[in-house]
Design an enzyme around this catalytic site. Structure first.
Site, PDB file in Angstrom:
ATOM      1  N   LYS A  75       0.853  -1.193   0.000  1.00  0.00           N
ATOM      2  CA  LYS A  75       0.000   0.000   0.000  1.00  0.00           C
ATOM      3  C   LYS A  75       0.887   1.241   0.000  1.00  0.00           C
ATOM      4  O   LYS A  75       1.958   1.249   0.630  1.00  0.00           O
ATOM      5  CB  LYS A  75      -0.889  -0.050   1.246  1.00  0.00           C
ATOM      6  N   SER A 150      -9.796   1.062   2.943  1.00  0.00           N
ATOM      7  CA  SER A 150      -8.997   1.937   2.103  1.00  0.00           C
ATOM      8  C   SER A 150      -7.892   1.223   1.330  1.00  0.00           C
ATOM      9  O   SER A 150      -7.335   1.804   0.404  1.00  0.00           O
ATOM     10  CB  SER A 150      -8.351   3.034   2.965  1.00  0.00           C
ATOM     11  N   SER A 174      -9.785  -1.556   6.961  1.00  0.00           N
ATOM     12  CA  SER A 174      -9.268  -1.289   5.615  1.00  0.00           C
ATOM     13  C   SER A 174      -8.558  -2.436   4.927  1.00  0.00           C
ATOM     14  O   SER A 174      -8.263  -2.328   3.740  1.00  0.00           O
ATOM     15  CB  SER A 174      -8.329  -0.087   5.646  1.00  0.00           C
TER      16      SER A 174
HETATM   17  N1  GLN Z   1     -13.223   3.047   6.585  1.00  0.00           N
HETATM   18  C1  GLN Z   1     -12.575   3.406   7.813  1.00  0.00           C
HETATM   19  C2  GLN Z   1     -12.194   4.868   7.783  1.00  0.00           C
HETATM   20  O1  GLN Z   1     -12.459   5.501   6.801  1.00  0.00           O
HETATM   21  C3  GLN Z   1     -11.376   2.535   8.044  1.00  0.00           C
HETATM   22  C4  GLN Z   1     -10.176   2.971   7.309  1.00  0.00           C
HETATM   23  C5  GLN Z   1      -8.961   2.174   7.613  1.00  0.00           C
HETATM   24  O2  GLN Z   1      -9.017   1.088   8.190  1.00  0.00           O
HETATM   25  N2  GLN Z   1      -7.815   2.744   7.261  1.00  0.00           N
HETATM   26  O3  GLN Z   1     -11.667   5.380   8.731  1.00  0.00           O
END
Ligand code: GLN
Length: 487
Positions: A75, A150, A174
């Site tokens: 990532k 994400s 995410s």
């Molecule tokens: N969808 C969650 C957020 O927007 C989790 C994101 C993540 O795990 N980085 O914070």
């Protein structure tokens, strides 16, 4: 024996035994990445030549190299020295990493070859990868659909078999949620199990580095390499975990989480029933368990995450890090214009909300309150693990949704995280297991289920995955138009 193809394990064995050239798999991954560029899973290629030279030298020694020659895509919030690390943000569009994240270094030390940096929601804020400043990633199971987020780029990169292993970060789901929407494994480790050093911070008390894999064997392999104490991360755990052990499903106490059963699409509901039947058939004991504070998990998570994000992202002020807006007069204007110009809408919103949440007069009402509820949620998990070995609930209540379907409605988007965020608040490990498909509008979309274990019990989840594979309760398939990563 595990029934699923384990491309990383197989490749590394072939390279170590000399039947596969050390650079063969990396070249193949680069070719696949180019062919699959319409999916936009990868933001930048990494030139592997230096890594390959080092690998060739080391293959002539008696080093173990458990990941010899295995291409990995990481990532784009994980630092790799000398490469671009953008966090899918205009703010960091020109940033080059001055050092390498510990988790990534460990992969390379084990012989892995990093070949690409994966797309993501900007600064890991989102559940669909639509918040990337460089454009969304498409789901290979239906290119009009999101891959989740994400870490959507990393999820798609492995689902489309661009590489046999990929890495993301999981702050509130995410890795697990995109793993569910793309039909692969995603393991969020216990907080501190894998070093966060070199991971660009979003919400430090929730952030974890987390792998995607195509089989339990590969998961054990990559966890064994990445996990472990790191002096550069004061929160990293000092105890070691052994991966690759076996688990007997007979007598396994499984808690089916009541709150996780609501609002499911028919396909997710059916996958949950199939899993229950498979577990019961193998002698596991399933009982329903209610964790009532999960109802407050999304609200609690977003208060904590935004508060921490506003603090972490204050370093991007146009002066210390990253880019600076041109032509502004004075510090205040420089800061304001820089942040307006280079942060996307979601990031700006979270910084503002986080700053508000932490401001004097409000922090007791919101931030302190959220910390109290976080404590209650964590305690509910501790209590549940007094009675159960693992908990089971769907990872996402629904399969991949359409691009744009939720992006206009933040609460609908945050609803995608309803089953994942509590796990991060509690710091416990959880694994997405690919558990079948749901046909929506003629498209066959993956469905994932989440197993949660007590803090420190990451290895039990990997062992459980292996046992489920033996049972035929895990479904990992290749989307149409793509091929298994084998050489
Ligand atoms: N969808 C969650 C957020 O927007 C989790 C994101 C993540 O795990 N980085 O914070």
């Amino acid at each position: 024996m595990p029934s699923l193809p384990s491309p990383a394990t197989t490749l590394a064995q072939a390279v170590r035994s000399g039947t596969l050239a050390p650079d063969a798999a990396a070249q193949e991954a680069l070719r696949r990445m180019r062919d699959a560029s319409p999916l936009h899973a990868v933001l930048s290629e990494v030139d592997p030549s230096e890594q390959l030279q080092a690998l060739k030298r080391r293959l002539n020694t008696d080093e173990l190299l458990p990941l010899a020659g295995v291409p990995v895509i990481i990532k784009d919030n994980l630092n790799l020295r000398g490469t671009r690390t953008t966090c899918a943000s205009h703010m960091l569009a020109e940033y080059r990493s001055p050092y390498t994240a510990t988790a990534v270094q460990r992969l390379m030390d084990a012989g892995a070859v990093v070949v690409g940096k994966a797309n993501m929601d900007e600064f890991a804020m989102g559940s669909s990868t639509e918040n990337s400043a460089f454009g969304p990633t498409l789901n290979p199971w239906g290119t009009g659909r999101v891959p989740g987020g994400s870490s959507g780029g990393s999820a798609v990169a492995i689902a489309a078999r661009l590489a046999p292993l990929t890495v993301g970060s999981d702050t509130g789901g995410s890795v697990r949620q995109p793993a569910a929407l793309c039909g692969v494994y995603g393991l969020k480790p216990t907080y501190g199990r894998i070093s966060r050093s070199g991971l660009v911070a979003y919400a430090s008390s929730l952030d974890t580095v987390a792998p995607f894999a195509l089989s339990a064997a590969d998961l054990a392999l990559v966890m064994g390499v990445m996990a472990g104490h790191d002096p550069h991360d004061a929160t990293s755990l000092s105890d070691s975990a052994e991966f690759g052990s076996a688990l007997n499903l007979r007598g396994l106490r499984v808690g089916l989480v009541t709150e996780g059963r609501r609002g499911l699409t028919p396909g997710v509901d059916a996958a949950l029933s199939r899993m229950q039947a498979a577990l019961t058939g193998a002698g596991a004991e399933i009982e329903e368990v209610s964790l009532p504070h999960l109802d407050h998990a999304v609200a609690t998570y977003y208060v904590v995450a935004m508060a921490e994000a506003s603090s972490n992202l204050s370093r991007f002020d146009g002066m210390h890090y990253a880019r600076r807006a041109e032509g502004a007069g004075g510090a205040d204007e420089t800061m304001r214009r820089t942040r307006e110009e280079f942060f996307g809408a979601e990031v700006q919103k979270r910084i503002m909300l986080g700053t508000f949440i932490l401001s004097s007069g409000y922090s007791d009402r919101y931030y302190t309150k959220a910390l109290q509820v976080r404590r209650l949620i964590a305690q509910e998990f501790v209590d549940a693990f007094g009675r159960f070995d693992v908990l089971l609930m769907p990872t996402s209540p629904f399969p991949a949704f359409r691009l744009g379907e939720r992006s206009g409605d933040p609460l609908a988007m945050y609803a995608a995280d309803v089953n994942t965020v509590a796990v991060n608040l509690a710091g416990v490990p959880a694994l997405n297991v690919p558990a079948g498909f749901e046909t929506v509008d003629g498209e066959q979309l993956p469905v994932g289920l989440q197993f949660v274990a007590r803090a420190g019990d990451d290895a039990r989840l990997v062992a459980l995955a292996a046992a489920l594979e033996d049972l035929g309760a895990v479904q990992v398939e290749v989307p149409a138009g793509y091929e298994e990563f084998s050489l």
